[in-house]
Motif scaffolding. Structure first.
Motif, PDB file in Angstrom:
ATOM      1  N   SER A 279       0.923  -1.070  -0.028  1.00 49.99           N
ATOM      2  CA  SER A 279       0.102   0.114   0.052  1.00 49.99           C
ATOM      3  C   SER A 279       0.907   1.240  -0.010  1.00 49.99           C
ATOM      4  CB  SER A 279      -0.920  -0.187   1.256  1.00 49.99           C
ATOM      5  OG  SER A 279      -0.005   0.222   2.539  1.00 49.99           O
ATOM      6  N   THR A 280       0.268   2.438  -0.600  1.00 50.41           N
ATOM      7  CA  THR A 280       1.113   3.574  -0.395  1.00 50.41           C
ATOM      8  C   THR A 280       1.458   4.196   0.799  1.00 50.41           C
ATOM      9  OG1 THR A 280      -0.385   4.187  -2.766  1.00 50.41           O
ATOM     10  CG2 THR A 280       0.819   5.921  -1.553  1.00 50.41           C
ATOM     11  N   THR A 281       0.454   3.928   1.644  1.00 45.21           N
ATOM     12  CA  THR A 281       0.612   4.310   3.151  1.00 45.21           C
ATOM     13  C   THR A 281       1.911   3.626   3.926  1.00 45.21           C
ATOM     14  OG1 THR A 281      -1.714   4.430   3.085  1.00 45.21           O
ATOM     15  CG2 THR A 281      -0.574   4.773   5.286  1.00 45.21           C
TER      16      THR A 281
ATOM     17  N   SER B 223       9.443   4.736   4.116  1.00 39.79           N
ATOM     18  CA  SER B 223      10.345   5.963   3.680  1.00 39.79           C
ATOM     19  C   SER B 223      10.661   6.697   4.836  1.00 39.79           C
ATOM     20  CB  SER B 223       9.678   6.624   2.613  1.00 39.79           C
ATOM     21  OG  SER B 223       9.509   5.904   1.573  1.00 39.79           O
ATOM     22  N   ILE B 224       9.627   7.081   5.688  1.00 41.81           N
ATOM     23  CA  ILE B 224       9.801   7.968   6.808  1.00 41.81           C
ATOM     24  C   ILE B 224      10.969   7.433   8.043  1.00 41.81           C
ATOM     25  CG2 ILE B 224       8.454   9.359   8.825  1.00 41.81           C
ATOM     26  CD1 ILE B 224       6.322   9.738   6.477  1.00 41.81           C
ATOM     27  N   TRP B 225      10.268   5.928   8.009  1.00 41.30           N
ATOM     28  CA  TRP B 225      10.944   5.243   9.202  1.00 41.30           C
ATOM     29  C   TRP B 225      12.660   5.079   8.865  1.00 41.30           C
ATOM     30  CZ3 TRP B 225       9.004   2.559  13.435  1.00 41.30           C
ATOM     31  CH2 TRP B 225       9.965   1.482  14.104  1.00 41.30           C
ATOM     32  N   LEU B 226      12.714   4.798   7.656  1.00 42.21           N
ATOM     33  CA  LEU B 226      14.353   4.845   7.296  1.00 42.21           C
ATOM     34  C   LEU B 226      15.075   6.137   7.099  1.00 42.21           C
ATOM     35  CD1 LEU B 226      14.599   2.015   4.648  1.00 42.21           C
ATOM     36  CD2 LEU B 226      15.424   1.871   6.641  1.00 42.21           C
TER      37      LEU B 226
ATOM     38  N   PHE C 129      15.198  -1.915   7.208  1.00 41.39           N
ATOM     39  CA  PHE C 129      15.935  -2.391   6.009  1.00 41.39           C
ATOM     40  C   PHE C 129      15.207  -3.824   5.698  1.00 41.39           C
ATOM     41  CE2 PHE C 129      19.383   0.452   6.755  1.00 41.39           C
ATOM     42  CZ  PHE C 129      19.465   1.167   5.386  1.00 41.39           C
ATOM     43  N   THR C 130      14.971  -4.433   6.676  1.00 37.41           N
ATOM     44  CA  THR C 130      14.190  -6.000   6.498  1.00 37.41           C
ATOM     45  C   THR C 130      12.876  -5.573   5.760  1.00 37.41           C
ATOM     46  OG1 THR C 130      14.921  -6.770   8.473  1.00 37.41           O
ATOM     47  CG2 THR C 130      13.347  -8.004   7.609  1.00 37.41           C
ATOM     48  N   MET C 131      12.047  -4.672   6.106  1.00 37.70           N
ATOM     49  CA  MET C 131      10.796  -4.126   5.380  1.00 37.70           C
ATOM     50  C   MET C 131      11.293  -3.776   4.081  1.00 37.70           C
ATOM     51  SD  MET C 131       8.740  -5.194   7.485  1.00 37.70           S
ATOM     52  CE  MET C 131       7.223  -4.850   6.262  1.00 37.70           C
ATOM     53  N   LEU C 132      12.518  -3.043   3.823  1.00 33.73           N
ATOM     54  CA  LEU C 132      12.817  -2.541   2.557  1.00 33.73           C
ATOM     55  C   LEU C 132      13.031  -3.769   1.657  1.00 33.73           C
ATOM     56  CD1 LEU C 132      13.715   0.200   0.705  1.00 33.73           C
ATOM     57  CD2 LEU C 132      15.895  -0.409   1.349  1.00 33.73           C
ATOM     58  N   TYR C 133      13.584  -4.947   2.143  1.00 35.68           N
ATOM     59  CA  TYR C 133      13.853  -6.128   1.433  1.00 35.68           C
ATOM     60  C   TYR C 133      12.479  -6.645   1.038  1.00 35.68           C
ATOM     61  CZ  TYR C 133      13.977 -11.180   1.021  1.00 35.68           C
ATOM     62  OH  TYR C 133      13.933 -12.297   0.714  1.00 35.68           O
ATOM     63  N   VAL C 134      11.464  -6.692   1.978  1.00 39.69           N
ATOM     64  CA  VAL C 134      10.299  -7.182   1.362  1.00 39.69           C
ATOM     65  C   VAL C 134       9.690  -6.496   0.374  1.00 39.69           C
ATOM     66  CG1 VAL C 134       7.690  -7.442   2.355  1.00 39.69           C
ATOM     67  CG2 VAL C 134       9.971  -8.141   3.982  1.00 39.69           C
ATOM     68  N   TRP C 135       9.818  -4.971   0.436  1.00 39.21           N
ATOM     69  CA  TRP C 135       8.958  -4.145  -0.892  1.00 39.21           C
ATOM     70  C   TRP C 135      10.082  -4.527  -1.988  1.00 39.21           C
ATOM     71  CZ3 TRP C 135       9.736   1.953  -0.835  1.00 39.21           C
ATOM     72  CH2 TRP C 135       9.053   2.436  -1.512  1.00 39.21           C
ATOM     73  N   LEU C 136      11.212  -4.520  -2.070  1.00 39.01           N
ATOM     74  CA  LEU C 136      11.986  -4.856  -3.208  1.00 39.01           C
ATOM     75  C   LEU C 136      11.783  -6.268  -3.835  1.00 39.01           C
ATOM     76  CD1 LEU C 136      15.543  -3.377  -2.285  1.00 39.01           C
ATOM     77  CD2 LEU C 136      14.105  -2.518  -4.140  1.00 39.01           C
ATOM     78  N   PHE C 137      11.587  -7.205  -2.934  1.00 40.21           N
ATOM     79  CA  PHE C 137      11.260  -8.665  -3.207  1.00 40.21           C
ATOM     80  C   PHE C 137       9.931  -8.553  -3.948  1.00 40.21           C
ATOM     81  CE2 PHE C 137       9.213 -12.809  -2.291  1.00 40.21           C
ATOM     82  CZ  PHE C 137      10.334 -13.580  -2.882  1.00 40.21           C
TER      83      PHE C 137
END
Lengths: 232, 49
Positions: free
Chosen positions: A4-6, A12-15, A211-219
């Motif tokens: 989701s966009t949210t 993005s804010i978190w990182l 960074f784990t969530m970023l991995y989930v997004w990229l995946f």
């Protein structure tokens, strides 16, 4: 959640907050307020690298273990979707592994005087890169989707079992230059063993999570592209 | 450069953050390229149809 966009905006804010906190929180000999970090002898300002380098190694492990789990699921079900998930997880794991190697190497230059010292930690991550390099070489050399998926699933299981050993175990049971190596008790060792003050631990775990969530997004993006490629 | 970074260690950490950033950006460009190829082939198919 991350699709989701949210979710993406929150990540993005978190990182961004993690990066700002990791760079801006002042380091003082005796921290008195919640935003002050301790001055760690032997590491000084370089101690902050734990907030940006260790998450790369952590995500590498998460990705390689996921590749192994998807490999097991493929062997159980023979569903090629799991093969696609396995190869995409391994690919992302390799990207994060390269980032962990490069960032660690820069830190090594300023801490140990050379970019590469063949310290057990450096050797183990190098072997891990070779193992996954061989995984992609193996995949590209096999004709036929079923056969390729079965062989690479078996390989990803063996490789996935070695990943925690090379990332967590080997560097700790051998003496070396890296903080936390066998026999390293003083200086930077407490940081490597996560004996940090609570505020630094909060930023550290926030970074791991981010960074784990970023991995989930990229995946998920990579999976969507792979699925589209399959239908073309 | 080395001496500057050695005496201003916060910049080393900043370099490390930037390497992570550029590494992930390069990866993003790569998957964006794959997506563009897919889009182009889809549009080409649509035009033929």
């Amino acid at each position: 959640m991350i699709r989701s966009t949210t979710g993406k905006a929150l990540l993005s804010i978190w990182l961004t907050l993690v990066i700002v906190a990791g760079l801006a929180m002042p380091m003082v000999p005796v921290p008195r307020t919640w935003y002050e970090l301790p001055w760690i002898p032997g590491l000084e300002q370089k101690a902050r690298i734990i907030l940006f380098h260790v998450p790369m190694a952590w995500v590498t492990l998460v990705a390689f273990i996921s590749a192994m789990v998807y490999g097991i699921q493929f062997l159980k079900t023979k569903n090629l979707d799991y093969d696609l998930k396995s190869v995409n997880a391994a690919g992302l794991g390799t990207v994060f592994c390269i980032l962990a190697t490069v960032t660690g190497s820069i830190w090594a230059k300023f801490n140990w005087g050379s970019f590469w010292n063949w310290d057990p930690r450096e050797t183990s991550i190098f072997i891990l890169l070779l193992i996954y390099g061989a995984y992609f070489a193996l995949r590209s050399s096999i004709e036929g989707a079923e056969k390729r998926a079965a062989l690479s699933a078996a390989y990803s299981i063996i490789a996935g079992v070695t990943a925690p050993f090379f990332i967590f175990v080997m560097p700790r049971i051998m003496s070396g230059l890296h903080p936390g190596a066998k026999g390293d008790e003083g200086g930077a060792a407490p940081v490597a063993q996560l004996h940090m003050p609570p505020n630094m631990l909060v930023v550290f775990f926030a970074s791991l999570l981010g960074f784990t969530m970023l991995y989930v997004w990229l995946f998920s993006v990579r999976m969507r592209i792979s699925k589209l490629e399959e239908h073309h | 450069m080395y001496d500057f970074l050695a005496s201003n260690q916060l910049y080393i950490v900043m370099c490390i953050v930037l390497i992570n950033w550029f590494g992930l950006l390069a990866y993003l460009f790569r998957i964006d390229g794959r997506l563009r190829k897919l889009e182009q082939s889809t549009y080409a198919k649509d035009e033929k149809a």
